[in-house]
Write an enzyme that holds these catalytic residues in place. Structure first.
Site, mmCIF file in Angstrom:
data_model
loop_
_atom_site.group_PDB
_atom_site.id
_atom_site.type_symbol
_atom_site.label_atom_id
_atom_site.label_comp_id
_atom_site.label_asym_id
_atom_site.label_seq_id
_atom_site.Cartn_x
_atom_site.Cartn_y
_atom_site.Cartn_z
ATOM 1 N N HIS A 75 -6.521 -9.225 -8.866
ATOM 2 C CA HIS A 75 -6.280 -8.522 -7.610
ATOM 3 C C HIS A 75 -7.590 -8.083 -6.959
ATOM 4 O O HIS A 75 -8.442 -7.500 -7.621
ATOM 5 C CB HIS A 75 -5.395 -7.304 -7.892
ATOM 6 C CG HIS A 75 -4.955 -6.562 -6.672
ATOM 7 N ND1 HIS A 75 -5.078 -5.203 -6.546
ATOM 8 C CD2 HIS A 75 -4.388 -7.007 -5.518
ATOM 9 C CE1 HIS A 75 -4.588 -4.829 -5.377
ATOM 10 N NE2 HIS A 75 -4.163 -5.897 -4.731
ATOM 11 N N GLU A 97 -6.526 -12.912 -5.686
ATOM 12 C CA GLU A 97 -5.967 -12.378 -4.439
ATOM 13 C C GLU A 97 -7.061 -11.562 -3.773
ATOM 14 O O GLU A 97 -7.817 -10.861 -4.442
ATOM 15 C CB GLU A 97 -4.759 -11.478 -4.747
ATOM 16 C CG GLU A 97 -4.025 -10.948 -3.518
ATOM 17 C CD GLU A 97 -4.543 -9.628 -2.950
ATOM 18 O OE1 GLU A 97 -4.047 -9.206 -1.903
ATOM 19 O OE2 GLU A 97 -5.471 -9.016 -3.541
ATOM 20 N N ASP A 140 -8.236 -9.848 0.526
ATOM 21 C CA ASP A 140 -7.747 -9.464 1.851
ATOM 22 C C ASP A 140 -8.708 -9.933 2.933
ATOM 23 O O ASP A 140 -9.925 -9.780 2.790
ATOM 24 C CB ASP A 140 -7.624 -7.939 1.925
ATOM 25 C CG ASP A 140 -6.835 -7.371 0.759
ATOM 26 O OD1 ASP A 140 -5.625 -7.626 0.705
ATOM 27 O OD2 ASP A 140 -7.440 -6.704 -0.112
ATOM 28 N N HIS A 191 -10.423 -4.708 2.772
ATOM 29 C CA HIS A 191 -9.061 -4.177 2.745
ATOM 30 C C HIS A 191 -8.786 -3.162 3.844
ATOM 31 O O HIS A 191 -7.758 -3.226 4.523
ATOM 32 C CB HIS A 191 -8.808 -3.547 1.369
ATOM 33 C CG HIS A 191 -7.424 -3.023 1.162
ATOM 34 N ND1 HIS A 191 -7.003 -1.800 1.640
ATOM 35 C CD2 HIS A 191 -6.350 -3.561 0.536
ATOM 36 C CE1 HIS A 191 -5.747 -1.607 1.307
ATOM 37 N NE2 HIS A 191 -5.313 -2.670 0.636
ATOM 38 N N GLU A 231 -4.583 -12.839 1.358
ATOM 39 C CA GLU A 231 -3.744 -11.881 2.079
ATOM 40 C C GLU A 231 -4.316 -11.657 3.470
ATOM 41 O O GLU A 231 -5.436 -11.174 3.630
ATOM 42 C CB GLU A 231 -3.625 -10.544 1.336
ATOM 43 C CG GLU A 231 -2.613 -9.679 2.065
ATOM 44 C CD GLU A 231 -2.506 -8.246 1.590
ATOM 45 O OE1 GLU A 231 -2.876 -7.937 0.452
ATOM 46 O OE2 GLU A 231 -2.041 -7.425 2.410
HETATM 47 O O1 G3P Z 1 -1.243 -9.049 -2.019
HETATM 48 C C1 G3P Z 1 -0.756 -8.060 -2.836
HETATM 49 C C2 G3P Z 1 -1.453 -6.737 -2.679
HETATM 50 O O2 G3P Z 1 -2.836 -6.924 -2.537
HETATM 51 C C3 G3P Z 1 -0.929 -5.952 -1.527
HETATM 52 O O3 G3P Z 1 -1.430 -4.676 -1.391
HETATM 53 O O4 G3P Z 1 -2.901 -2.989 -0.418
HETATM 54 O O5 G3P Z 1 -3.608 -4.164 -2.488
HETATM 55 O O6 G3P Z 1 -3.609 -5.350 -0.307
HETATM 56 P P1 G3P Z 1 -2.955 -4.292 -1.135
HETATM 57 MG MG MG Z 2 -4.167 -7.383 -0.920
#
Ligand code: G3P
Ligand code: MG
Length: 250
Positions: A10, A37, A39, A52, A112
């Site tokens: 993540h 993953e 952003d 993010h 994302e």
């Molecule tokens: O993509 C899953 C997760 O990353 C969503 O929440 O706030 O960590 O981007 P966040």
């Molecule tokens: Mg995310």
């Protein structure tokens, strides 16, 4: 139905490096992760950056915001010191840098789309076009395992991504699954539902799988919980604890 990796790091390297940095990708690799993953948000001059929060103050110091700052200035900001002095001057990456790194290291990407308010469609379309152009050979080869997976909480962003590059797979991010989830997912042409494991139940998981969608959860940091949701039929999840939950976890 889920040709992608099961366990995904993540925000780059989870808790082991500053989020959404190349240092995070390096940390993931050090723990054997070839699935990530992260952003992506647009700068003022409409360049995708890996970050993010739209507002400064958490991972970068100071005041201001991503949509009000040009990419070249964002790329010069220190996104590492908040995490630890060893990461001082770790920059906010360009999305294209992440693509280059992930392609070179054969890291699968869950991108994302994280639009700042008001930039939903622009961000979705930009990410889709750049991703499609960068993965033209993989898309032509026709093996979905080699495709990056776009996801977003923003219906508008995903609709724009669908219109810009329909051939790229899309996952619809939902914190809580609403009653009309399937109609929304179908309208987006989504291949998967991505959801908060905290609100998921075995019954909902079964419904989503029975309807033919992939099912991915965020963000699972406890091994027992990971085993529980996988037993419900969840296809994969992302984790911050890449030190506890490895890429071969089952
Ligand atoms: O993509 C899953 C997760 O990353 C969503 O929440 O706030 O960590 O981007 P966040
Ligand atoms: Mg995310």
């Amino acid at each position: 139905m889920w040709p992608y990796p099961k366990i995904v790091a993540h925000r780059g390297g989870g808790t082991l490096a500053p989020e959404n940095t190349v240092a995070g990708l390096r940390a993931g690799l050090a723990y054997g992760f070839r699935a990530v993953e992260f952003d992506v948000m647009l700068s003022r001059d409409s360049i995708g950056m890996v970050i993010h929060d739209p507002e400064f103050g958490r991972t970068v110091a100071g005041q201001g915001s991503v949509p009000q700052t040009d990419a070249v200035d964002l790329a010069g900001m220190d996104a590492g010191s908040w995490f630890g002095s060893a990461f001082r001057d770790e920059p906010i990456p360009f999305y294209t840098q992440f693509i280059d790194y992930c392609k070179a290291q054969r890291i699968w990407m869950n991108v994302e789309i994280k639009p700042a308010d008001g930039f939903e469609a622009d961000t979705g379309a930009w990410v889709a076009k750049v991703t499609r152009d960068s993965y033209a050979a993989e898309l032509a080869a026709g093996d979905p395992a080699g495709y990056p997976l776009l996801s977003s909480f923003s219906f508008e962003a995903l609709a724009a991504a669908r219109d810009a590059a329909p051939e790229l797979p899309r996952g619809y991010l939902l914190d809580q699954i609403p009653a009309d989830w399937q109609a929304q997912a179908q309208e987006l042409g989504a291949v998967a539902i991505h959801t908060n494991h905290k609100h998921l139940t075995a019954e909902l998981a079964a419904q989503i799988k029975a309807a033919g969608f992939g099912l991915f959860c965020y963000t699972v940091n406890d091994a027992a919980r990971g085993r529980e949701i996988l037993a419900w039929g969840v296809d994969g999840f992302c984790t911050d604890r890449i030190d506890l939950i490895g890429p071969t976890f089952a």
